[in-house]
Motif scaffolding. Structure first.
Motif, PDB file in Angstrom:
ATOM      1  N   GLU A 174       0.830  -1.204   0.000  1.00 19.60           N
ATOM      2  CA  GLU A 174       0.000   0.000   0.000  1.00 19.60           C
ATOM      3  C   GLU A 174       0.866   1.257   0.000  1.00 19.60           C
ATOM      4  O   GLU A 174       2.077   1.209   0.277  1.00 19.60           O
ATOM      5  CB  GLU A 174      -0.900   0.038   1.240  1.00 19.60           C
ATOM      6  N   ALA A 175       0.220   2.390  -0.266  1.00 16.25           N
ATOM      7  CA  ALA A 175       0.880   3.689  -0.118  1.00 16.25           C
ATOM      8  C   ALA A 175       1.135   3.944   1.365  1.00 16.25           C
ATOM      9  O   ALA A 175       0.556   3.280   2.241  1.00 16.25           O
ATOM     10  CB  ALA A 175       0.000   4.792  -0.702  1.00 16.25           C
ATOM     11  N   LEU A 176       1.995   4.900   1.669  1.00 20.45           N
ATOM     12  CA  LEU A 176       2.296   5.224   3.061  1.00 20.45           C
ATOM     13  C   LEU A 176       1.061   5.779   3.769  1.00 20.45           C
ATOM     14  O   LEU A 176       0.189   6.377   3.131  1.00 20.45           O
ATOM     15  CB  LEU A 176       3.422   6.263   3.122  1.00 20.45           C
ATOM     16  N   PRO A 177       0.948   5.575   5.073  1.00 21.89           N
ATOM     17  CA  PRO A 177      -0.182   6.135   5.822  1.00 21.89           C
ATOM     18  C   PRO A 177      -0.247   7.658   5.660  1.00 21.89           C
ATOM     19  O   PRO A 177       0.792   8.325   5.555  1.00 21.89           O
ATOM     20  CB  PRO A 177       0.132   5.747   7.273  1.00 21.89           C
ATOM     21  N   VAL A 178      -1.461   8.190   5.653  1.00 14.34           N
ATOM     22  CA  VAL A 178      -1.662   9.631   5.511  1.00 14.34           C
ATOM     23  C   VAL A 178      -2.195  10.189   6.839  1.00 14.34           C
ATOM     24  O   VAL A 178      -3.183   9.686   7.376  1.00 14.34           O
ATOM     25  CB  VAL A 178      -2.661   9.943   4.377  1.00 14.34           C
ATOM     26  N   TYR A 179      -1.511  11.220   7.356  1.00 13.63           N
ATOM     27  CA  TYR A 179      -1.914  11.865   8.608  1.00 13.63           C
ATOM     28  C   TYR A 179      -2.522  13.234   8.301  1.00 13.63           C
ATOM     29  O   TYR A 179      -1.982  13.995   7.496  1.00 13.63           O
ATOM     30  CB  TYR A 179      -0.713  12.020   9.544  1.00 13.63           C
ATOM     31  N   VAL A 197      -5.334   9.263  11.018  1.00 15.78           N
ATOM     32  CA  VAL A 197      -4.438   8.528  10.138  1.00 15.78           C
ATOM     33  C   VAL A 197      -5.282   7.579   9.300  1.00 15.78           C
ATOM     34  O   VAL A 197      -6.235   6.969   9.793  1.00 15.78           O
ATOM     35  CB  VAL A 197      -3.350   7.753  10.920  1.00 15.78           C
ATOM     36  N   ARG A 198      -4.935   7.473   8.032  1.00 12.90           N
ATOM     37  CA  ARG A 198      -5.712   6.638   7.111  1.00 12.90           C
ATOM     38  C   ARG A 198      -4.772   5.802   6.257  1.00 12.90           C
ATOM     39  O   ARG A 198      -3.758   6.287   5.761  1.00 12.90           O
ATOM     40  CB  ARG A 198      -6.574   7.532   6.211  1.00 12.90           C
ATOM     41  N   GLN A 218      -0.196   8.344  18.732  1.00 10.95           N
ATOM     42  CA  GLN A 218      -1.334   7.689  19.364  1.00 10.95           C
ATOM     43  C   GLN A 218      -2.321   7.172  18.331  1.00 10.95           C
ATOM     44  O   GLN A 218      -2.885   6.077  18.481  1.00 10.95           O
ATOM     45  CB  GLN A 218      -2.022   8.669  20.316  1.00 10.95           C
ATOM     46  N   ALA A 219      -2.541   7.958  17.270  1.00  9.46           N
ATOM     47  CA  ALA A 219      -3.454   7.525  16.210  1.00  9.46           C
ATOM     48  C   ALA A 219      -2.906   6.278  15.510  1.00  9.46           C
ATOM     49  O   ALA A 219      -3.647   5.327  15.236  1.00  9.46           O
ATOM     50  CB  ALA A 219      -3.667   8.656  15.202  1.00  9.46           C
ATOM     51  N   ALA A 220      -1.604   6.287  15.222  1.00  6.87           N
ATOM     52  CA  ALA A 220      -0.979   5.121  14.590  1.00  6.87           C
ATOM     53  C   ALA A 220      -1.082   3.895  15.486  1.00  6.87           C
ATOM     54  O   ALA A 220      -1.367   2.787  15.026  1.00  6.87           O
ATOM     55  CB  ALA A 220       0.485   5.434  14.272  1.00  6.87           C
ATOM     56  N   ARG A 221      -0.882   4.088  16.775  1.00  8.83           N
ATOM     57  CA  ARG A 221      -0.962   2.966  17.725  1.00  8.83           C
ATOM     58  C   ARG A 221      -2.379   2.387  17.763  1.00  8.83           C
ATOM     59  O   ARG A 221      -2.571   1.168  17.780  1.00  8.83           O
ATOM     60  CB  ARG A 221      -0.540   3.449  19.116  1.00  8.83           C
ATOM     61  N   ARG A 222      -3.378   3.283  17.747  1.00 17.12           N
ATOM     62  CA  ARG A 222      -4.772   2.808  17.767  1.00 17.12           C
ATOM     63  C   ARG A 222      -5.112   2.031  16.499  1.00 17.12           C
ATOM     64  O   ARG A 222      -5.805   1.005  16.563  1.00 17.12           O
ATOM     65  CB  ARG A 222      -5.719   4.005  17.922  1.00 17.12           C
ATOM     66  N   LEU A 223      -4.619   2.504  15.371  1.00 18.08           N
ATOM     67  CA  LEU A 223      -4.905   1.814  14.120  1.00 18.08           C
ATOM     68  C   LEU A 223      -4.228   0.439  14.099  1.00 18.08           C
ATOM     69  O   LEU A 223      -4.814  -0.558  13.653  1.00 18.08           O
ATOM     70  CB  LEU A 223      -4.466   2.658  12.929  1.00 18.08           C
ATOM     71  N   LEU A 224      -3.004   0.371  14.619  1.00 16.57           N
ATOM     72  CA  LEU A 224      -2.309  -0.913  14.702  1.00 16.57           C
ATOM     73  C   LEU A 224      -3.076  -1.882  15.605  1.00 16.57           C
ATOM     74  O   LEU A 224      -3.180  -3.080  15.295  1.00 16.57           O
ATOM     75  CB  LEU A 224      -0.887  -0.705  15.243  1.00 16.57           C
ATOM     76  N   GLU A 225      -3.621  -1.375  16.703  1.00 12.97           N
ATOM     77  CA  GLU A 225      -4.388  -2.216  17.603  1.00 12.97           C
ATOM     78  C   GLU A 225      -5.657  -2.720  16.951  1.00 12.97           C
ATOM     79  O   GLU A 225      -6.053  -3.882  17.124  1.00 12.97           O
ATOM     80  CB  GLU A 225      -4.722  -1.433  18.892  1.00 12.97           C
ATOM     81  N   GLU A 226      -6.320  -1.845  16.168  1.00 12.83           N
ATOM     82  CA  GLU A 226      -7.529  -2.246  15.460  1.00 12.83           C
ATOM     83  C   GLU A 226      -7.230  -3.327  14.424  1.00 12.83           C
ATOM     84  O   GLU A 226      -7.957  -4.313  14.298  1.00 12.83           O
ATOM     85  CB  GLU A 226      -8.183  -1.032  14.787  1.00 12.83           C
ATOM     86  N   ILE A 227      -6.142  -3.144  13.695  1.00  9.15           N
ATOM     87  CA  ILE A 227      -5.752  -4.121  12.671  1.00  9.15           C
ATOM     88  C   ILE A 227      -5.424  -5.452  13.322  1.00  9.15           C
ATOM     89  O   ILE A 227      -5.797  -6.524  12.841  1.00  9.15           O
ATOM     90  CB  ILE A 227      -4.549  -3.602  11.855  1.00  9.15           C
ATOM     91  N   SER A 228      -4.736  -5.376  14.466  1.00 10.10           N
ATOM     92  CA  SER A 228      -4.345  -6.598  15.176  1.00 10.10           C
ATOM     93  C   SER A 228      -5.572  -7.357  15.670  1.00 10.10           C
ATOM     94  O   SER A 228      -5.645  -8.584  15.566  1.00 10.10           O
ATOM     95  CB  SER A 228      -3.444  -6.253  16.362  1.00 10.10           C
ATOM     96  N   SER A 229      -6.570  -6.634  16.191  1.00 13.12           N
ATOM     97  CA  SER A 229      -7.777  -7.291  16.695  1.00 13.12           C
ATOM     98  C   SER A 229      -8.603  -7.878  15.556  1.00 13.12           C
ATOM     99  O   SER A 229      -9.214  -8.946  15.700  1.00 13.12           O
ATOM    100  CB  SER A 229      -8.628  -6.299  17.495  1.00 13.12           C
ATOM    101  N   ASP A 230      -8.598  -7.214  14.400  1.00  9.88           N
ATOM    102  CA  ASP A 230      -9.332  -7.735  13.246  1.00  9.88           C
ATOM    103  C   ASP A 230      -8.701  -9.012  12.719  1.00  9.88           C
ATOM    104  O   ASP A 230      -9.381  -9.938  12.277  1.00  9.88           O
ATOM    105  CB  ASP A 230      -9.358  -6.692  12.114  1.00  9.88           C
ATOM    106  N   ASP A 231      -7.357  -9.023  12.769  1.00  8.57           N
ATOM    107  CA  ASP A 231      -6.637 -10.208  12.277  1.00  8.57           C
ATOM    108  C   ASP A 231      -6.823 -11.395  13.217  1.00  8.57           C
ATOM    109  O   ASP A 231      -6.768 -12.530  12.798  1.00  8.57           O
ATOM    110  CB  ASP A 231      -5.141  -9.909  12.127  1.00  8.57           C
TER     111      ASP A 231
END
Length: 231
Positions: A174-179, A197-198, A218-231
């Motif tokens: 993917e492209a780099l995250p956008v803040y 962050v998107r 903090q936004a990046a950390r939350r997104l990583l946590e969401e991705i981890s829980s989805d996986d």
């Protein structure tokens, strides 16, 4: 200063640094903020400029010595984690620079002794003051002692949430995250930023903090946590 005299605050700072200044005027200048500076009392900005370079050289040498085989691509993020303003401010707080800062009344009343930017700049200025007072070897010794724990953990610190999210996006092709700053509120001296962050794949998260960098982390950390829980 909450009852702590300027003299005792500077004495405590020198003990924490492990350096007794032959020229106390250098330390006074390193602690003088522009909010109170005048012709007779110059601020610490020139020393901060020099201290930034002294710190950078010592940290770069330390990282190369610690890992003799690491490529520049691995060293650079560790270096950035060690010399960034937040790290300098954390060490400044540890050695008591906040209590020793020489500030204008308004800056002192609005929490200047706890501001990351002021503390980080003053830490670099103090490094330059040590360098000017006693030379490079003493400055190196002070830096390596104060930064020892941070250098030991530099590899982990460098892999912060933003770095890990970027690596995840790249691994997915993917492209780099956008803040994006989606909101800013509060007075100029105490702003609060809301950052979103998107990812290209559609994942989003947001967070707020008193600095853009902290909000992004903090936004990046939350997104990583969401991705981890989805996986």
């Amino acid at each position: 200063m909450g009852g702590v005299s300027a003299k005792s605050a500077r004495a405590a700072l020198m003990r924490a640094l492990g350096h007794e200044f032959a020229d106390p005027g250098l330390l006074e200048r390193a602690l003088t903020h522009s909010s109170i500076a005048n012709r007779a009392r110059p601020d610490n900005q020139r020393l901060e400029f020099l201290g930034d370079r002294v710190l950078g050289l010592v940290i770069a040498e330390a990282l190369l010595t610690e890992d003799k085989n690491a490529a520049e691509g691995l060293i650079a993020p560790r270096f950035n984690a060690l010399v960034r303003k937040e790290t300098c401010a954390a060490i400044a707080t540890h050695v008591g620079i906040g209590e020793a800062l020489i500030l204008g009344r308004s800056e002192a009343q609005t929490g200047g002794r706890r501001k990351t930017a002021l503390l980080g700049d003053a830490m670099e200025a103090v490094i330059a003051a040590v360098y000017r007072d006693a030379g490079m070897e003493k400055a190196r010794a002070v830096i390596l002692r104060l930064w020892a724990d941070y250098i030991a953990g530099a590899e982990e610190d460098a892999r912060d949430a933003k770095t890990r999210l970027q690596e995840l996006a790249q691994a997915r092709g993917e492209a780099l995250p956008v803040y994006k700053v989606v909101n800013r509120r509060g007075p100029d001296h105490k702003p609060v930023f809301t950052i979103e962050v998107r990812l290209e794949s559609g994942g989003t998260a947001s967070a707020e903090a008193s600095s853009k960098r902290d909000a992004e982390q903090q936004a990046a950390r939350r997104l990583l946590e969401e991705i981890s829980s989805d996986d």
